[in-house]
Scaffold this motif. Structure first.
Motif, PDB file in Angstrom:
ATOM      1  N   HIS A   1      38.902  76.694 -64.371  1.00  0.00           N
ATOM      2  CA  HIS A   1      38.241  77.278 -65.612  1.00  0.00           C
ATOM      3  C   HIS A   1      37.932  78.854 -65.502  1.00  0.00           C
ATOM      4  CE1 HIS A   1      36.466  73.044 -67.058  1.00  0.00           C
ATOM      5  NE2 HIS A   1      37.783  73.133 -66.792  1.00  0.00           N
ATOM      6  N   VAL A   2      38.262  79.358 -66.628  1.00  0.00           N
ATOM      7  CA  VAL A   2      38.224  81.061 -66.600  1.00  0.00           C
ATOM      8  C   VAL A   2      37.106  81.287 -67.743  1.00  0.00           C
ATOM      9  CG1 VAL A   2      39.341  83.064 -66.875  1.00  0.00           C
ATOM     10  CG2 VAL A   2      40.724  81.257 -65.748  1.00  0.00           C
ATOM     11  N   LEU A   3      35.913  82.018 -67.257  1.00  0.00           N
ATOM     12  CA  LEU A   3      35.036  82.434 -68.176  1.00  0.00           C
ATOM     13  C   LEU A   3      35.496  83.871 -68.833  1.00  0.00           C
ATOM     14  CD1 LEU A   3      32.100  81.254 -66.064  1.00  0.00           C
ATOM     15  CD2 LEU A   3      32.506  80.517 -68.213  1.00  0.00           C
ATOM     16  N   GLY A   4      35.459  84.184 -69.763  1.00  0.00           N
ATOM     17  CA  GLY A   4      35.736  85.377 -70.438  1.00  0.00           C
ATOM     18  C   GLY A   4      34.398  85.999 -71.171  1.00  0.00           C
TER      19      GLY A   4
ATOM     20  N   ILE B   1      42.168  83.780 -57.121  1.00  0.00           N
ATOM     21  CA  ILE B   1      41.839  85.020 -57.234  1.00  0.00           C
ATOM     22  C   ILE B   1      42.741  86.273 -57.010  1.00  0.00           C
ATOM     23  CG2 ILE B   1      40.007  86.646 -55.836  1.00  0.00           C
ATOM     24  CD1 ILE B   1      38.097  84.425 -55.362  1.00  0.00           C
ATOM     25  N   GLU B   2      43.494  86.053 -55.905  1.00  0.00           N
ATOM     26  CA  GLU B   2      44.360  87.279 -55.512  1.00  0.00           C
ATOM     27  C   GLU B   2      45.572  87.187 -56.345  1.00  0.00           C
ATOM     28  OE1 GLU B   2      45.099  86.109 -51.490  1.00  0.00           O
ATOM     29  OE2 GLU B   2      43.063  86.615 -50.886  1.00  0.00           O
ATOM     30  N   GLU B   3      45.988  86.126 -57.156  1.00  0.00           N
ATOM     31  CA  GLU B   3      47.068  86.103 -58.257  1.00  0.00           C
ATOM     32  C   GLU B   3      46.495  86.521 -59.677  1.00  0.00           C
ATOM     33  OE1 GLU B   3      49.585  82.367 -56.365  1.00  0.00           O
ATOM     34  OE2 GLU B   3      48.456  81.994 -58.148  1.00  0.00           O
TER      35      GLU B   3
ATOM     36  N   PHE C   1      40.717  88.312 -61.707  1.00  0.00           N
ATOM     37  CA  PHE C   1      39.325  88.091 -61.892  1.00  0.00           C
ATOM     38  C   PHE C   1      38.634  89.488 -61.761  1.00  0.00           C
ATOM     39  CE2 PHE C   1      40.749  83.938 -61.267  1.00  0.00           C
ATOM     40  CZ  PHE C   1      40.318  83.305 -62.472  1.00  0.00           C
ATOM     41  N   LYS C   2      37.400  89.700 -62.508  1.00  0.00           N
ATOM     42  CA  LYS C   2      36.597  90.599 -62.183  1.00  0.00           C
ATOM     43  C   LYS C   2      35.216  90.120 -61.604  1.00  0.00           C
ATOM     44  CE  LYS C   2      39.188  93.826 -63.612  1.00  0.00           C
ATOM     45  NZ  LYS C   2      39.987  94.930 -62.886  1.00  0.00           N
ATOM     46  N   GLY C   3      35.216  88.831 -61.551  1.00  0.00           N
ATOM     47  CA  GLY C   3      33.675  88.248 -61.029  1.00  0.00           C
ATOM     48  C   GLY C   3      33.982  86.868 -60.682  1.00  0.00           C
ATOM     49  N   ILE C   4      32.995  86.229 -59.956  1.00  0.00           N
ATOM     50  CA  ILE C   4      32.716  84.856 -59.569  1.00  0.00           C
ATOM     51  C   ILE C   4      31.460  84.343 -60.101  1.00  0.00           C
ATOM     52  CG2 ILE C   4      32.652  83.188 -57.673  1.00  0.00           C
ATOM     53  CD1 ILE C   4      34.233  85.236 -55.964  1.00  0.00           C
TER      54      ILE C   4
ATOM     55  N   ALA D   1      41.844  90.576 -75.259  1.00  0.00           N
ATOM     56  CA  ALA D   1      40.893  90.506 -76.236  1.00  0.00           C
ATOM     57  C   ALA D   1      39.632  91.382 -76.102  1.00  0.00           C
ATOM     58  CB  ALA D   1      40.521  89.013 -76.555  1.00  0.00           C
ATOM     59  N   GLY D   2      39.608  92.279 -75.059  1.00  0.00           N
ATOM     60  CA  GLY D   2      38.444  93.226 -74.820  1.00  0.00           C
ATOM     61  C   GLY D   2      37.480  92.544 -73.791  1.00  0.00           C
ATOM     62  N   GLY D   3      37.899  91.468 -73.202  1.00  0.00           N
ATOM     63  CA  GLY D   3      36.747  91.001 -72.333  1.00  0.00           C
ATOM     64  C   GLY D   3      37.018  90.855 -70.869  1.00  0.00           C
ATOM     65  N   VAL D   4      36.072  90.583 -69.854  1.00  0.00           N
ATOM     66  CA  VAL D   4      36.135  90.513 -68.773  1.00  0.00           C
ATOM     67  C   VAL D   4      36.182  88.979 -68.155  1.00  0.00           C
ATOM     68  CG1 VAL D   4      34.609  91.315 -66.763  1.00  0.00           C
ATOM     69  CG2 VAL D   4      34.681  92.459 -68.781  1.00  0.00           C
ATOM     70  N   PRO D   5      37.490  88.765 -67.232  1.00  0.00           N
ATOM     71  CA  PRO D   5      37.446  87.557 -66.696  1.00  0.00           C
ATOM     72  C   PRO D   5      36.652  87.005 -65.476  1.00  0.00           C
ATOM     73  CG  PRO D   5      39.428  88.839 -66.451  1.00  0.00           C
ATOM     74  CD  PRO D   5      38.461  89.639 -67.215  1.00  0.00           C
ATOM     75  N   VAL D   6      36.174  86.017 -65.449  1.00  0.00           N
ATOM     76  CA  VAL D   6      35.461  85.562 -64.279  1.00  0.00           C
ATOM     77  C   VAL D   6      35.778  84.044 -63.774  1.00  0.00           C
ATOM     78  CG1 VAL D   6      32.982  85.060 -63.689  1.00  0.00           C
ATOM     79  CG2 VAL D   6      33.210  87.378 -64.863  1.00  0.00           C
ATOM     80  N   LEU D   7      35.828  83.921 -62.725  1.00  0.00           N
ATOM     81  CA  LEU D   7      36.070  82.412 -62.047  1.00  0.00           C
ATOM     82  C   LEU D   7      34.948  81.663 -62.297  1.00  0.00           C
ATOM     83  CD1 LEU D   7      38.181  80.596 -60.821  1.00  0.00           C
ATOM     84  CD2 LEU D   7      37.308  81.412 -58.670  1.00  0.00           C
TER      85      LEU D   7
END
Length: 288
Positions: free
Chosen positions: A81-84, A215-217, A220-223, A193-199
Motif C-alpha cells: 500500500h502506497v500513501l500519498g 523502496i529502492e525501485e 518513496f519519500k517516507g515510511i 498529482a502534486g503529492g508525496v508518496p510514503v510506504l
C-alpha cells in the motif's frame, strides 16, 4: 475553541465511508478534534471522494486536514500500500487513474461473489450495499470489508475476522487476487498529482528484503514507521530504515471505525507524530 498551536499531534492514516471506513469524513475530523490532534490525514483506498467534506470540517473545527489517498499496488506477489499526501484531489488525470483502479476492484468483487455462490452462499452486490444502510455515493469504493459485513449480516460468518479467515483472506475459499499496479507507478501518480508518496505499514508485509527492494525501485519519500499493527521492535527497525534512506517518518492509526464492536486497526490518534512532519512533507512536495 482551543488554538491550533496548542495541538501538536498528527495522525496520518484514516479511512472514511468513501472506502471501507465506517464514519463520514466529518465524523473522522470531529474525532481527531476530540482526541486533541492538530492534524488528520484522510487516506481512503483508491479514492479521494471524502476529502472535500473533511477539509470543510477541518476549517470549521480549526484542525489541519491533509488530503491523501492509499493506493493498492503489488510487488513480489505481495500487496503493497502506497500513501500519498497533499495530492490534488481535483486533478482530472489522477481522478481517472483512481477510477480505473476502482473498476478493477468492482470486477474482483463480482468474482468473489461468484465464488461464494459456488460455495452455496447467495449474496448479491445489492445486498452488500444494503448493509451499508445508505446509498452508495459517487466515487466511493466497495471492498472486501463490505462483503465481510454482509456475510456476517446474513449469518454466514461470526464476525469480520471469521469472514476473512473462512472466505476473503488470501488463500481462503472465496479469495480472488486483484491485478494491481507496481508501487513505482503509484508513486509516480502521486507525484504527478502534486503529492508525496510514503510506504504504508511495512511490518504487514512480513518481508523486509522485499520492503527494501520496493523502496529502492519506487521513489518513496517516507515510511509509516508508527502504525497500529506495528510492535515496538518493528517501529525501531523501520525508524532505523527511515534514517538510513533519509526518509520522512510518519505515523498513522489506520482507523477504519468500529465494526461489530471492534475498532480496526486502531483508534484515531493511537499512533501520531508531531505536526512538524507536515512541514517536511510540504518541503518534499516542493522539491518534487
Amino acid at each position: 475553541m482551543d488554538k491550533l498551536a496548542d495541538r501538536k499531534g498528527c495522525d496520518l492514516h484514516s479511512h472514511t465511508q468513501a472506502s471501507d471506513g465506517m464514519n463520514t469524513p466529518w465524523e473522522n475530523v470531529q474525532l481527531a478534534y476530540e482526541r486533541g490532534l492538530g492534524a488528520l490525514a484522510i487516506t481512503d483506498h483508491d479514492t479521494v471522494a471524502g476529502i472535500a467534506e473533511a477539509l470543510q470540517a477541518g476549517e470549521r473545527l480549526n484542525i489541519i486536514v491533509v488530503p491523501g489517498v492509499e493506493i493498492s499496488t503489488m510487488a513480489g506477489g505481495t500487496d503493497i500500500h502506497v500513501l500519498g499526501y497533499y495530492v490534488d484531489h481535483r486533478d482530472p488525470v489522477f481522478l481517472e487513474r483512481l477510477a480505473a483502479l476502482r473498476r478493477t476492484r468492482e470486477k474482483r468483487n463480482e468474482k468473489i461473489l461468484a465464488k461464494l455462490r459456488e460455495l452455496g452462499i447467495e449474496l448479491a452486490m445489492e445486498e452488500v450495499i444494503a448493509v451499508l444502510g445508505r446509498p452508495l455515493e459517487p466515487d466511493e469504493s466497495i471492498g472486501r470489508p463490505h462483503i465481510a459485513d454482509a456475510l456476517v449480516h446474513k449469518g454466514h460468518a461470526l464476525d469480520l475476522r471469521d469472514a476473512f479467515d473462512r472466505y476473503l483472506a488470501q488463500g481462503a475459499a472465496a479469495y480472488v487476487p486483484q491485478p494491481r499496479i507496481h508501487p513505482k507507478e503509484a508513486c509516480e501518480w502521486i507525484r504527478e498529482a502534486g503529492g508525496v508518496p510514503v510506504l504504508a505499514h511495512p511490518g504487514l508485509y512480513g518481508d523486509d528484503a522485499l520492503v527494501r527492494t520496493v523502496i529502492e525501485e519506487s521513489g518513496f519519500k517516507g515510511i509509516e514507521v508508527y502504525h497500529s499493527d506495528h510492535g515496538v521492535s518493528e517501529e525501531e527497525r523501520y525508524l532505523a530504515m527511515a534514517e538510513e534512506y533519509g526518509f520522512i517518518v510518519t505515523a498513522g492509526s489506520d482507523y477504519h471505525g468500529e465494526r461489530q464492536g471492534q475498532i480496526f486497526h486502531g483508534d484515531i490518534g493511537s499512533r501520531q507524530v508531531s505536526t512538524q512532519v507536515l512541514d517536511q512533507l510540504q518541503q518534499a512536495r516542493a522539491r518534487s
